[in-house]
Scaffold this motif. Structure first.
Motif, PDB file in Angstrom:
ATOM      1  N   GLY A  56      -8.406   0.071   7.770  1.00 24.02           N
ATOM      2  CA  GLY A  56      -7.785   1.418   7.277  1.00 24.02           C
ATOM      3  C   GLY A  56      -6.304   1.482   7.667  1.00 24.02           C
ATOM      4  N   GLU A  57      -6.237   1.068   9.321  1.00 16.66           N
ATOM      5  CA  GLU A  57      -4.320   0.876   9.565  1.00 16.66           C
ATOM      6  C   GLU A  57      -3.614   0.438   9.087  1.00 16.66           C
ATOM      7  OE1 GLU A  57      -5.228  -2.771  10.794  1.00 16.66           O
ATOM      8  OE2 GLU A  57      -6.780  -0.833  10.429  1.00 16.66           O
ATOM      9  N   ARG A  58      -3.759  -0.446   8.030  1.00 14.80           N
ATOM     10  CA  ARG A  58      -2.637  -0.843   6.766  1.00 14.80           C
ATOM     11  C   ARG A  58      -2.929  -0.287   5.520  1.00 14.80           C
ATOM     12  NH1 ARG A  58      -1.685  -5.842   8.658  1.00 14.80           N
ATOM     13  NH2 ARG A  58      -0.171  -5.945   7.496  1.00 14.80           N
ATOM     14  N   GLN A  59      -3.714   1.195   5.179  1.00 18.05           N
ATOM     15  CA  GLN A  59      -3.562   1.666   3.953  1.00 18.05           C
ATOM     16  C   GLN A  59      -2.624   2.122   3.121  1.00 18.05           C
ATOM     17  OE1 GLN A  59      -6.347   4.656   3.664  1.00 18.05           O
ATOM     18  NE2 GLN A  59      -5.735   6.312   1.387  1.00 18.05           N
ATOM     19  N   ALA A  60      -1.410   2.482   3.956  1.00 24.34           N
ATOM     20  CA  ALA A  60      -0.308   3.194   2.949  1.00 24.34           C
ATOM     21  C   ALA A  60       0.522   1.972   3.111  1.00 24.34           C
ATOM     22  CB  ALA A  60       0.085   4.025   4.953  1.00 24.34           C
ATOM     23  N   GLN A  61       0.698   1.022   3.885  1.00 26.69           N
ATOM     24  CA  GLN A  61       1.444  -0.206   3.468  1.00 26.69           C
ATOM     25  C   GLN A  61       0.799  -0.800   2.100  1.00 26.69           C
ATOM     26  OE1 GLN A  61       0.820  -3.627   6.170  1.00 26.69           O
ATOM     27  NE2 GLN A  61       2.292  -4.746   5.287  1.00 26.69           N
ATOM     28  N   VAL A  62      -0.520  -0.788   2.061  1.00 30.71           N
ATOM     29  CA  VAL A  62      -0.982  -1.603   1.144  1.00 30.71           C
ATOM     30  C   VAL A  62      -1.121  -0.703  -0.123  1.00 30.71           C
ATOM     31  CG1 VAL A  62      -3.497  -2.419  -0.039  1.00 30.71           C
ATOM     32  CG2 VAL A  62      -2.934  -2.247   3.035  1.00 30.71           C
ATOM     33  N   THR A  63      -1.009   0.713  -0.071  1.00 29.09           N
ATOM     34  CA  THR A  63      -0.979   1.135  -1.420  1.00 29.09           C
ATOM     35  C   THR A  63       0.355   1.011  -1.582  1.00 29.09           C
ATOM     36  OG1 THR A  63      -2.462   3.068  -0.828  1.00 29.09           O
ATOM     37  CG2 THR A  63      -0.718   3.776  -2.226  1.00 29.09           C
ATOM     38  N   VAL A 114      -5.036  -3.682 -13.128  1.00 32.43           N
ATOM     39  CA  VAL A 114      -5.368  -4.899 -12.892  1.00 32.43           C
ATOM     40  C   VAL A 114      -6.466  -5.566 -13.525  1.00 32.43           C
ATOM     41  CG1 VAL A 114      -5.861  -7.038 -10.706  1.00 32.43           C
ATOM     42  CG2 VAL A 114      -5.315  -4.377 -10.949  1.00 32.43           C
ATOM     43  N   ALA A 115      -6.252  -6.390 -14.660  1.00 31.48           N
ATOM     44  CA  ALA A 115      -7.551  -7.233 -15.513  1.00 31.48           C
ATOM     45  C   ALA A 115      -8.025  -8.735 -14.108  1.00 31.48           C
ATOM     46  CB  ALA A 115      -6.567  -7.578 -16.446  1.00 31.48           C
ATOM     47  N   ARG A 116      -8.786  -9.230 -14.945  1.00 35.67           N
ATOM     48  CA  ARG A 116      -9.764 -10.265 -14.222  1.00 35.67           C
ATOM     49  C   ARG A 116      -8.529 -10.863 -13.861  1.00 35.67           C
ATOM     50  NH1 ARG A 116     -14.585 -12.569 -13.543  1.00 35.67           N
ATOM     51  NH2 ARG A 116     -14.722 -14.964 -13.783  1.00 35.67           N
ATOM     52  N   GLU A 117      -7.837 -11.566 -14.704  1.00 32.62           N
ATOM     53  CA  GLU A 117      -6.903 -12.269 -14.415  1.00 32.62           C
ATOM     54  C   GLU A 117      -6.166 -12.187 -13.794  1.00 32.62           C
ATOM     55  OE1 GLU A 117      -5.817 -11.034 -19.108  1.00 32.62           O
ATOM     56  OE2 GLU A 117      -7.679 -11.202 -17.235  1.00 32.62           O
ATOM     57  N   HIS A 118      -6.021 -10.975 -13.256  1.00 35.83           N
ATOM     58  CA  HIS A 118      -4.771 -10.589 -12.559  1.00 35.83           C
ATOM     59  C   HIS A 118      -5.527 -10.619 -11.154  1.00 35.83           C
ATOM     60  CE1 HIS A 118      -2.928  -8.328 -15.615  1.00 35.83           C
ATOM     61  NE2 HIS A 118      -2.194  -9.852 -16.085  1.00 35.83           N
ATOM     62  N   THR A 119      -6.277 -10.511 -10.617  1.00 30.23           N
ATOM     63  CA  THR A 119      -7.417 -10.166  -9.212  1.00 30.23           C
ATOM     64  C   THR A 119      -6.655 -11.929  -8.511  1.00 30.23           C
ATOM     65  OG1 THR A 119      -8.988  -9.376 -10.718  1.00 30.23           O
ATOM     66  CG2 THR A 119      -9.305 -10.330  -7.993  1.00 30.23           C
ATOM     67  N   PRO A 120      -6.596 -13.106  -8.448  1.00 30.43           N
ATOM     68  CA  PRO A 120      -5.912 -13.759  -7.788  1.00 30.43           C
ATOM     69  C   PRO A 120      -4.752 -13.113  -7.024  1.00 30.43           C
ATOM     70  CG  PRO A 120      -7.415 -15.286  -8.950  1.00 30.43           C
ATOM     71  CD  PRO A 120      -6.909 -13.347  -9.330  1.00 30.43           C
ATOM     72  N   ALA A 121      -3.702 -13.348  -8.296  1.00 36.46           N
ATOM     73  CA  ALA A 121      -2.467 -12.450  -7.973  1.00 36.46           C
ATOM     74  C   ALA A 121      -2.388 -11.658  -6.582  1.00 36.46           C
ATOM     75  CB  ALA A 121      -1.199 -12.510  -9.174  1.00 36.46           C
ATOM     76  N   VAL A 122      -2.927 -10.736  -7.138  1.00 39.13           N
ATOM     77  CA  VAL A 122      -3.121  -8.957  -5.607  1.00 39.13           C
ATOM     78  C   VAL A 122      -3.598  -9.512  -4.379  1.00 39.13           C
ATOM     79  CG1 VAL A 122      -4.537  -7.165  -5.556  1.00 39.13           C
ATOM     80  CG2 VAL A 122      -3.442  -7.404  -7.907  1.00 39.13           C
ATOM     81  N   VAL A 123      -4.573 -10.574  -4.841  1.00 36.15           N
ATOM     82  CA  VAL A 123      -5.145 -10.728  -3.080  1.00 36.15           C
ATOM     83  C   VAL A 123      -4.369 -12.134  -2.395  1.00 36.15           C
ATOM     84  CG1 VAL A 123      -7.290 -12.563  -2.240  1.00 36.15           C
ATOM     85  CG2 VAL A 123      -7.700 -11.100  -3.920  1.00 36.15           C
ATOM     86  N   ALA A 124      -3.250 -12.678  -3.428  1.00 38.05           N
ATOM     87  CA  ALA A 124      -2.737 -13.874  -2.804  1.00 38.05           C
ATOM     88  C   ALA A 124      -1.260 -13.110  -2.526  1.00 38.05           C
ATOM     89  CB  ALA A 124      -2.309 -14.476  -3.857  1.00 38.05           C
ATOM     90  N   ARG A 125      -1.151 -11.634  -3.140  1.00 34.82           N
ATOM     91  CA  ARG A 125      -0.244 -11.231  -2.255  1.00 34.82           C
ATOM     92  C   ARG A 125      -0.250 -10.013  -1.077  1.00 34.82           C
ATOM     93  NH1 ARG A 125       4.024  -8.969  -5.422  1.00 34.82           N
ATOM     94  NH2 ARG A 125       5.630  -7.192  -3.495  1.00 34.82           N
ATOM     95  N   THR A 132      -2.597 -11.143   1.097  1.00 33.18           N
ATOM     96  CA  THR A 132      -2.972 -11.998   1.880  1.00 33.18           C
ATOM     97  C   THR A 132      -1.665 -12.692   2.744  1.00 33.18           C
ATOM     98  OG1 THR A 132      -4.663 -12.824   1.023  1.00 33.18           O
ATOM     99  CG2 THR A 132      -3.983 -14.280   2.783  1.00 33.18           C
ATOM    100  N   ALA A 133      -0.557 -12.987   1.675  1.00 34.84           N
ATOM    101  CA  ALA A 133       1.174 -13.162   2.134  1.00 34.84           C
ATOM    102  C   ALA A 133       1.085 -12.249   3.157  1.00 34.84           C
ATOM    103  CB  ALA A 133       1.529 -13.365   1.093  1.00 34.84           C
ATOM    104  N   ALA A 134       0.750 -10.920   3.388  1.00 32.88           N
ATOM    105  CA  ALA A 134       1.209  -9.808   3.699  1.00 32.88           C
ATOM    106  C   ALA A 134       0.591 -10.079   5.316  1.00 32.88           C
ATOM    107  CB  ALA A 134       1.859  -8.440   2.876  1.00 32.88           C
ATOM    108  N   GLY A 135      -0.521 -10.397   5.066  1.00 28.98           N
ATOM    109  CA  GLY A 135      -1.097 -10.021   6.320  1.00 28.98           C
ATOM    110  C   GLY A 135      -1.708  -9.322   6.515  1.00 28.98           C
ATOM    111  N   VAL A 136      -2.375  -8.824   4.892  1.00 28.60           N
ATOM    112  CA  VAL A 136      -3.218  -7.588   5.540  1.00 28.60           C
ATOM    113  C   VAL A 136      -4.827  -8.059   5.783  1.00 28.60           C
ATOM    114  CG1 VAL A 136      -4.310  -6.118   3.875  1.00 28.60           C
ATOM    115  CG2 VAL A 136      -1.675  -6.673   3.840  1.00 28.60           C
ATOM    116  N   PRO A 137      -5.679  -7.525   6.301  1.00 29.79           N
ATOM    117  CA  PRO A 137      -6.770  -8.041   6.643  1.00 29.79           C
ATOM    118  C   PRO A 137      -7.635  -7.595   5.066  1.00 29.79           C
ATOM    119  CG  PRO A 137      -5.939  -6.182   8.053  1.00 29.79           C
ATOM    120  CD  PRO A 137      -5.496  -6.107   7.157  1.00 29.79           C
TER     121      PRO A 137
END
Length: 317
Positions: A238-245, A278-289, A291-296
């Motif tokens: 929750g504390e990362r909502q604004a950053q993630v958005t 976000v289509a199915r094929e885009h999901t891994p890229a979103v998650v990777a982005r 994760t790389a930013a340290g988002v839980p």
């Protein structure tokens, strides 16, 4: 698709009231077809038109190749209709009720006992066959009414608000009966305003409002048509909502990010975001982005619109 029911521009007026408005449908053999709409939308009138009980003001209808306006009796020999409030004589037993109606439906006398016994067992009423209907629960009465509907072995079964007024246990029994009908090869026309019921049971649906079909298709087809693109649910700290958005909005495939709720329901701080585009094929890229930013990240899943989403989107244009 083999159509067992087909209507073209089917219309019915009662004076100045337009009850059914240029309805065009094709219903396939063996499917459970949901006919959805609020009370007064034209569902019951349509069932009566299809069965030849009412004549249309204009348009055409065919049932198993027959025209109900001239061959109503032949059509009704192949259809069974369970009305919203089926009438049963409380003084009769379950067995005598079915025997009486078997005679009314013209079931051959040599077949009556077999069909009555078969239906009593099918709907779990065999042990109560000698009891009077007046002592039956609502769920048992509905089961008996559906058994009555099937006495003449109809190919098409019309169910008009079959769970109206039933408690959850009785509703579940009726749902199981509908699934049994499908398994036995019947075509089921389910007129209901219960969206959860339709989503659970139906292969395709028509959404009706003021007598007009707003859309016809499977829930997935209607959802895809109304909700352009794809959606993804992402739950993060929750504390990362604004950053993630803000981070998600920088991705080219993302069209919109909106907060769904502030907490995940488990007493833990979290933010649930709905990400559009976000289509199915885009999901891994979103998650990777992320994760790389340290988002839980606590959860990632496709967000498929429900029938309720589709229904109200159609009703409100």
């Amino acid at each position: 698709m083999t159509a067992v029911i087909s209507t073209q521009q089917l219309t019915r007026r009662f004076g100045k009231t337009l009850a059914v408005d240029a309805l065009t449908l094709e219903i396939a053999e063996g499917e459970v077809f949901g006919f959805l709409g609020h009370n007064g939308a034209g569902k019951t009138t349509t069932v009566r038109l299809i069965n030849g009980v009412l004549l249309p003001t204009s348009g055409t209808v065919r049932v198993l190749g027959l025209d109900p306006t001239v061959d109503g009796a032949k059509v009704r020999a192949h259809t069974g209709v369970l009305t919203e409030t089926p009438a049963l004589d409380d003084r009769l037993t379950a067995r005598s009720t079915l025997t009486y109606f078997a005679d009314m439906f013209g079931v051959p006398k040599a077949e009556v006992a077999r069909r009555v016994d078969e239906l009593l067992e099918l709907f779990d009423l065999g042990g109560r066959a000698a009891e009077k209907v007046g002592g039956f629960s609502k769920g048992m009465r509905q089961r008996l009414a559906l058994a009555r509907t099937l006495l003449h072995e109809p190919q098409i079964v019309f169910l008009d608000e079959p769970t109206a007024g039933l408690d959850p246990a009785a509703t579940r029994e009726v749902h199981q009966m509908i699934q049994q009908l499908r398994a036995r090869g019947h075509t089921v026309f389910l007129a209901t305003h219960n969206l959860a019921e339709a989503e659970r049971l139906c292969d395709r649906v028509a959404v009706l409002a003021q007598g007009r079909a707003l859309a016809v298709g499977s829930i997935a087809e209607l959802a895809a048509r109304l909700h352009r693109g794809h959606r993804l649910l992402v739950e993060v700290g929750g504390e990362r909502q604004a950053q993630v958005t803000e981070l998600l909005r920088t991705l080219p495939e993302v069209k919109l990010v909106e907060a769904v709720q502030e907490h995940n329901g488990y007493g833990q701080s979290g933010a649930l975001l709905r990400v559009h585009g976000v289509a199915r094929e885009h999901t891994p890229a979103v998650v990777a982005r992320l994760t790389a930013a340290g988002v839980p990240i606590y959860r990632v899943e496709p967000d498929t619109p429900s029938l309720e989403d589709v229904y109200f989107a159609l009703e409100h244009g």
